[in-house]
Design a protein around this motif. Structure first.
Motif, PDB file in Angstrom:
ATOM      1  N   SER A  23       0.827  -1.190   0.000  1.00 35.42           N
ATOM      2  CA  SER A  23       0.000   0.000   0.000  1.00 35.42           C
ATOM      3  C   SER A  23       0.869   1.251   0.000  1.00 35.42           C
ATOM      4  N   SER A  24       0.442   2.251  -0.744  1.00 34.76           N
ATOM      5  CA  SER A  24       1.134   3.546  -0.699  1.00 34.76           C
ATOM      6  C   SER A  24       0.575   4.438   0.400  1.00 34.76           C
ATOM      7  N   ARG A  29       5.969   3.702   1.208  1.00 32.39           N
ATOM      8  CA  ARG A  29       6.219   2.640   0.228  1.00 32.39           C
ATOM      9  C   ARG A  29       5.478   2.923  -1.073  1.00 32.39           C
ATOM     10  N   PRO A  30       5.983   2.416  -2.194  1.00 33.91           N
ATOM     11  CA  PRO A  30       5.257   2.536  -3.462  1.00 33.91           C
ATOM     12  C   PRO A  30       4.122   1.531  -3.522  1.00 33.91           C
ATOM     13  N   TYR A  31       3.164   1.800  -4.399  1.00 34.87           N
ATOM     14  CA  TYR A  31       2.011   0.916  -4.561  1.00 34.87           C
ATOM     15  C   TYR A  31       2.352  -0.248  -5.500  1.00 34.87           C
ATOM     16  N   GLN A 104       2.830   6.337  -8.370  1.00 32.21           N
ATOM     17  CA  GLN A 104       2.878   5.673  -7.070  1.00 32.21           C
ATOM     18  C   GLN A 104       3.561   4.308  -7.127  1.00 32.21           C
ATOM     19  N   SER A 105       3.802   3.794  -8.321  1.00 33.93           N
ATOM     20  CA  SER A 105       4.404   2.471  -8.471  1.00 33.93           C
ATOM     21  C   SER A 105       5.819   2.610  -9.034  1.00 33.93           C
ATOM     22  N   GLY A 109       9.241  -1.162  -5.801  1.00 34.94           N
ATOM     23  CA  GLY A 109       8.033  -1.659  -5.150  1.00 34.94           C
ATOM     24  C   GLY A 109       7.604  -3.005  -5.689  1.00 34.94           C
TER      25      GLY A 109
END
Length: 271
Positions: A23-24, A29-31, A104-105, A109
Motif C-alpha cells: 500500500s502507498s 512505500r510505493p504501490y 505511485q508504483s 516496489g
C-alpha cells in the motif's frame, strides 16, 4: 521440513493466486499489487538453477519493467535462501494479474512485491495451506462477515527484555476497519521513514500482523478486515531483528482483536 541439503524441493501441487500487496498509504512505500501462480519445474533441466519466470500480464495493463522487477524480486528472495548456490525450490512463477498506479508504483516496489509473494508461497508449501487473500476480485465481493467494529487507536506493543539479546521491539499502530463493500481484506500503511524504523523490521511487523489476523479467521481470510497504520516505533541496532518485530506484529493484532471483541479501550501488549 526438509533440510537445506535436500534443495531444490519440488512441489507436489501448484500454488495458485499467491497475492502480494504494498500500500502507498502512509507515503513511505510505493504501490504494487500482483498475483502469481507457483508451479513445479522438473529437475535436470538446463540452465541451472531450476527457475523460470513468465509474465502473462499484457504491457497495456502493466509496464514491462514493473513485471520484470517482480520476477527479479522473486529470484532475489530465492537466492537469499539458497544453499551453496542451489535454490530452495524448483519453480516456474507465472505473473497472472497486477495493478499499478502512475506516480505511485516503482520497480523497487514491484521487486518487494515479488519477495513478499515468495514468502507467502513458502508458508503455503510448508504448511500445506492455501494462500491468504489480500484483495478480492472485485468491489463488493467480500464474502466473510466481520461485524461492526470501530477504529482501534494506539495499540501499543512493547517486547523488551534487557537481559536477553535480540529482544527489543516497541511499536504503536492504529487498526481501522476497511469498507465492507471494498476489495481490500488487509492493508498495511507504513508511516515511518527508514531512519525511524528500517524497512526490513517494518515488513516483519507487517508479516506478524497478517499471520495473527488470518490465523484467527479461516487461514485464507482475516477474521477482521483492517487497515493498520504503523505510526510509532523504537528499535535497537543491537537487539532488534525481524523475528522480534514479527512477534510484535502478532501481539499487536491479537491485542486489536481482543479490544474489538470487548468494544475498544486502550491496551498494551507484551512487556
Amino acid at each position: 521440513m526438509p533440510g537445506v541439503r535436500d534443495y531444490p524441493q519440488q512441489l507436489d501441487r501448484p500454488v495458485r493466486d499467491v497475492q502480494a500487496y504494498l500500500s502507498s498509504q502512509g507515503g513511505v512505500r510505493p504501490y504494487a499489487f500482483a498475483a502469481a501462480d507457483f508451479e513445479a519445474l522438473p529437475l535436470g533441466r538446463d540452465p541451472a538453477p531450476p527457475f523460470e519466470f513468465v509474465n502473462e500480464v499484457p504491457d497495456t495493463e502493466l509496464p514491462a519493467e514493473l513485471g520484470a522487477a517482480f520476477g527479479e524480486g522473486v529470484l532475489a528472495r530465492l537466492r537469499a535462501w539458497s544453499y551453496h548456490g542451489v535454490l530452495p525450490y524448483a519453480l516456474r512463477v507465472r505473473l497472472r494479474r497486477a495493478h499499478w498506479r502512475e506516480g505511485q508504483s516503482t520497480e523497487t516496489g514491484f521487486a518487494a512485491a515479488g519477495q513478499q509473494a515468495v514468502r507467502e508461497f513458502s508458508d503455503c508449501f510448508h504448511d500445506g495451506s492455501g494462500p491468504r487473500r489480500l484483495v478480492v476480485g472485485r468491489p463488493g465481493a467480500r464474502q466473510h462477515a466481520t461485524g461492526e467494529v470501530s477504529a482501534i487507536r494506539d495499540v501499543h506493543v512493547r517486547l523488551v527484555k534487557p537481559t536477553v539479546c535480540g529482544h527489543f521491539a516497541i511499536a504503536t499502530a492504529d487498526f481501522e476497519p476497511l469498507p465492507a463493500d471494498g476489495e481490500l481484506l488487509f492493508e498495511f500503511a507504513l508511516e515511518l521513514s527508514e531512519e525511524r524504523l528500517p524497512l526490513d523490521l517494518a515488513e516483519a511487523f507487517e508479516r506478524g500482523l497478517r499471520e495473527e489476523l488470518y490465523a484467527a479467521g479461516d487461514g485464507r481470510l482475516p477474521v477482521r478486515a483492517f487497515r493498520v497504520r504503523l505510526h510509532d516505533a523504537r528499535w535497537s541496532a543491537v537487539d532488534s531483528n525481524e523475528m522480534i518485530f514479527q512477534a510484535a506484529g502478532r501481539k499487536a493484532a491479537a491485542e486489536a482483536l481482543r479490544r474489538s471483541h470487548e468494544g475498544g479501550g486502550l491496551g498494551t501488549a507484551g512487556r
